[in-house]
Design an enzyme around this catalytic site. Structure first.
Site, PDB file in Angstrom:
ATOM      1  N   ALA A 176       0.830  -1.222   0.000  1.00 13.69           N
ATOM      2  CA  ALA A 176       0.000   0.000   0.000  1.00 13.69           C
ATOM      3  C   ALA A 176       0.863   1.271   0.000  1.00 13.69           C
ATOM      4  O   ALA A 176       1.961   1.259   0.562  1.00 13.69           O
ATOM      5  CB  ALA A 176      -0.897  -0.011   1.234  1.00 13.69           C
ATOM      6  N   PRO A 177       0.392   2.332  -0.656  1.00  9.37           N
ATOM      7  CA  PRO A 177      -0.892   2.482  -1.363  1.00  9.37           C
ATOM      8  C   PRO A 177      -0.942   1.802  -2.733  1.00  9.37           C
ATOM      9  O   PRO A 177      -2.011   1.723  -3.333  1.00  9.37           O
ATOM     10  CB  PRO A 177      -1.035   3.997  -1.499  1.00  9.37           C
ATOM     11  CG  PRO A 177       0.368   4.521  -1.503  1.00  9.37           C
ATOM     12  CD  PRO A 177       1.151   3.605  -0.599  1.00  9.37           C
ATOM     13  N   GLY A 178       0.211   1.319  -3.249  1.00  9.65           N
ATOM     14  CA  GLY A 178       0.102   0.488  -4.456  1.00  9.65           C
ATOM     15  C   GLY A 178       0.875   0.954  -5.669  1.00  9.65           C
ATOM     16  O   GLY A 178       0.591   0.521  -6.780  1.00  9.65           O
ATOM     17  N   GLY A 179       1.864   1.806  -5.472  1.00 14.87           N
ATOM     18  CA  GLY A 179       2.677   2.269  -6.611  1.00 14.87           C
ATOM     19  C   GLY A 179       3.376   1.113  -7.319  1.00 14.87           C
ATOM     20  O   GLY A 179       3.354   1.003  -8.544  1.00 14.87           O
TER      21      GLY A 179
ATOM     22  N   LYS B 127      15.490  -0.518   4.959  1.00 14.72           N
ATOM     23  CA  LYS B 127      15.422   0.764   5.665  1.00 14.72           C
ATOM     24  C   LYS B 127      16.691   0.909   6.503  1.00 14.72           C
ATOM     25  O   LYS B 127      17.053  -0.005   7.238  1.00 14.72           O
ATOM     26  CB  LYS B 127      14.182   0.727   6.580  1.00 14.72           C
ATOM     27  CG  LYS B 127      13.800   2.039   7.137  1.00 14.72           C
ATOM     28  CD  LYS B 127      12.867   2.746   6.196  1.00 14.72           C
ATOM     29  CE  LYS B 127      12.715   4.192   6.582  1.00 14.72           C
ATOM     30  NZ  LYS B 127      12.356   5.034   5.437  1.00 14.72           N
TER      31      LYS B 127
ATOM     32  N   ASP C 228      -0.894  -6.178   2.403  1.00 17.22           N
ATOM     33  CA  ASP C 228      -0.702  -5.003   3.269  1.00 17.22           C
ATOM     34  C   ASP C 228      -1.955  -4.804   4.119  1.00 17.22           C
ATOM     35  O   ASP C 228      -3.063  -4.864   3.587  1.00 17.22           O
ATOM     36  CB  ASP C 228      -0.446  -3.740   2.416  1.00 17.22           C
ATOM     37  CG  ASP C 228       0.288  -2.655   3.194  1.00 17.22           C
ATOM     38  OD1 ASP C 228      -0.166  -2.315   4.308  1.00 17.22           O
ATOM     39  OD2 ASP C 228       1.324  -2.166   2.706  1.00 17.22           O
TER      40      ASP C 228
ATOM     41  N   ASP D  64       8.686  -3.650  -0.005  1.00 19.91           N
ATOM     42  CA  ASP D  64       9.067  -2.266   0.303  1.00 19.91           C
ATOM     43  C   ASP D  64       8.370  -1.873   1.602  1.00 19.91           C
ATOM     44  O   ASP D  64       7.523  -0.998   1.618  1.00 19.91           O
ATOM     45  CB  ASP D  64       8.612  -1.383  -0.876  1.00 19.91           C
ATOM     46  CG  ASP D  64       8.979   0.088  -0.714  1.00 19.91           C
ATOM     47  OD1 ASP D  64      10.023   0.375  -0.108  1.00 19.91           O
ATOM     48  OD2 ASP D  64       8.218   0.933  -1.211  1.00 19.91           O
TER      49      ASP D  64
HETATM   50  C1  SAM Z   1       6.670   2.515   2.032  1.00 23.55           C
HETATM   51  S1  SAM Z   1       5.090   1.773   2.077  1.00 23.55           S
HETATM   52  C2  SAM Z   1       5.080   0.867   0.585  1.00 23.55           C
HETATM   53  C3  SAM Z   1       4.860   1.708  -0.634  1.00 23.55           C
HETATM   54  C4  SAM Z   1       4.577   0.864  -1.858  1.00 23.55           C
HETATM   55  N1  SAM Z   1       5.786   0.177  -2.330  1.00 23.55           N
HETATM   56  C5  SAM Z   1       4.021   1.690  -3.025  1.00 23.55           C
HETATM   57  O1  SAM Z   1       4.606   1.646  -4.092  1.00 23.55           O
HETATM   58  O2  SAM Z   1       2.994   2.339  -2.855  1.00 23.55           O
HETATM   59  C6  SAM Z   1       5.286   0.546   3.310  1.00 23.55           C
HETATM   60  C7  SAM Z   1       4.073  -0.328   3.531  1.00 23.55           C
HETATM   61  O3  SAM Z   1       4.475  -1.500   4.234  1.00 23.55           O
HETATM   62  C8  SAM Z   1       3.378  -1.944   5.005  1.00 23.55           C
HETATM   63  N2  SAM Z   1       3.823  -2.905   6.012  1.00 23.55           N
HETATM   64  C9  SAM Z   1       4.651  -2.704   7.075  1.00 23.55           C
HETATM   65  N3  SAM Z   1       4.781  -3.843   7.769  1.00 23.55           N
HETATM   66  C10 SAM Z   1       4.045  -4.794   7.137  1.00 23.55           C
HETATM   67  C11 SAM Z   1       3.766  -6.180   7.384  1.00 23.55           C
HETATM   68  N4  SAM Z   1       4.285  -6.806   8.428  1.00 23.55           N
HETATM   69  N5  SAM Z   1       2.965  -6.842   6.513  1.00 23.55           N
HETATM   70  C12 SAM Z   1       2.436  -6.219   5.449  1.00 23.55           C
HETATM   71  N6  SAM Z   1       2.649  -4.912   5.168  1.00 23.55           N
HETATM   72  C13 SAM Z   1       3.433  -4.209   6.018  1.00 23.55           C
HETATM   73  C14 SAM Z   1       2.815  -0.646   5.571  1.00 23.55           C
HETATM   74  O4  SAM Z   1       1.446  -0.824   5.959  1.00 23.55           O
HETATM   75  C15 SAM Z   1       2.975   0.316   4.402  1.00 23.55           C
HETATM   76  O5  SAM Z   1       1.784   0.430   3.655  1.00 23.55           O
END
Ligand code: SAM
Length: 338
Positions: free
Chosen positions: A209-212, A295, A228, A265
């Site tokens: 999320a958000p899904g890029g 990170k 997510d 990510d």
């Molecule tokens: C930086 S954002 C990802 C952005 C995504 N790559 C995009 O293109 O929109 C990080 C995401 O990782 C999710 N997240 C963190 N820990 C997680 C877990 N244990 N399981 C699933 N999702 C997780 C968060 O909810 C957040 O939406």
């Protein structure tokens, strides 16, 4: 002895320098732009220096250019004349070649000309000496760094410089209705690692999320399983090729061997992320490709990276680790399941 300009993402040049010290004995450095651009003196010749850099490419070195010529800046029109003379005198390097001109101006440089003005003048010189001035897909690049009082000029191929963008600053066009800026990271990873996402069939996107990233993979025709607990953007949520598991990745069960591309990510603690990735490993097909961001949470990025790689290497072969231009406090890993 050769001189070079190295560039890293803002505030990461100390790490690029640390990596370069490890691969080239006796290199020395001085700063050109704080935390970002530095001058490197290598005791090795040009080809040996390039070989060392390419053999163990530093994670944090985004761009490197040789310093073939320098011009002391006078702050008037004479600078442009001198620059033109330098390019003309090196004309045998460009004749008949697709040649790009990359200009970077340091904050506070005494060089009065804008990048576009400089490029226009140099392009005219190139045309005069029988080169083909281009912007995209150059065979050779004239890289000019305008520091406070010196122009540093280097010639080389995009491979030599680790990028075909000025200073390695890759720019993508923002699209109307783009789901997130994060999409640029996955686009840049594709170029940096020589991948073609359309060649994969089924992708698993963890932390989607958000899904890029998911939207990019859907656009390329893949079936995507996005995981997510947070909401995916309404523009992709009903896509017929999408399976959306609105859950924490630690709670999901997936069919073994079902994905040939894994992307992750999560912007989460690197150690917890690694454990989670290893728990999901059975869902990936043999030789599946993985793109994972790490990170950099605390002050020891090199140590964090080493620890994550050691953990992941129980299952994956590391193909490349790189801080991409679109990575902020993170780096990107390109791996392949063993
Ligand atoms: C930086 S954002 C990802 C952005 C995504 N790559 C995009 O293109 O929109 C990080 C995401 O990782 C999710 N997240 C963190 N820990 C997680 C877990 N244990 N399981 C699933 N999702 C997780 C968060 O909810 C957040 O939406």
């Amino acid at each position: 002895m050769t001189e070079w300009i190295g560039t890293a993402n803002q505030s990461y040049s100390p790490y690029a320098i640390e990596e370069l010290r490890r691969i080239i004995d006796g290199v020395t450095f001085s700063q050109l732009a704080a935390g970002e651009v530095f001058l490197m003196n290598s005791p090795l010749e040009r080809e040996e220096t390039l070989q060392a850099v390419h053999q163990r490419e530093p994670i944090f070195l985004r761009h490197i250019q040789a310093v073939d010529r320098t011009v002391e800046i006078t702050g008037d029109a004479e600078d442009m004349e001198q620059l033109s003379t330098v390019v003309r005198s090196a004309s045998q390097q460009f004749a008949g070649k697709r040649t790009a001109v990359h200009i970077r101006r340091a904050h506070g440089t005494a060089f009065i000309h804008s990048a576009s003005e400089t490029k226009a003048v140099i392009d005219a010189v190139l045309a005069e000496v029988g080169a083909e001035p281009v912007v995209q897909q150059p065979e050779t690049i004239i890289a000019i760094y305008a520091a406070a009082s010196t122009l540093y000029i280097g010639f080389g191929s995009p491979q030599d410089m680790l990028s075909d963008w000025p200073g390695g600053a890759v720019r993508f066009q923002r699209e109307e209705g783009q789901v997130s800026r994060a999409k640029f990271k996955l686009l840049e990873a594709e170029r940096a690692f020589g991948l073609h996402y359309e060649q994969f069939r089924r992708a698993l996107d963890v932390g989607a999320a958000p899904g890029g990233w998911t939207s990019l993979l859907l656009e390329r025709g893949l079936r995507v399983t996005a995981v997510d607990p947070a909401e995916l953007h309404p523009s992709i949520v009903d896509h017929p090729a999408l399976t959306y598991l609105k859950r924490n990745a630690s709670e999901i069960k997936l069919k073994p061997g079902s994905f040939d591309l894994f992307v992750c990510d999560m912007s989460w603690s690197p150690m917890l992320m690694s454990r989670l990735v290893l728990d999901l490993e059975a869902a990936l097909a043999e030789e599946a490709t993985a793109i994972i961001t790490i990170k950099l949470m605390h002050r020891k990025p090199m140590q964090t990276i080493r620890e994550v790689i050691v953990k992941l290497e129980s299952v994956f072969e590391l193909k490349k680790a790189k801080q991409l231009f679109h990575n902020r406090e993170e780096i990107t890993l390109y791996l392949q399941k063993k």
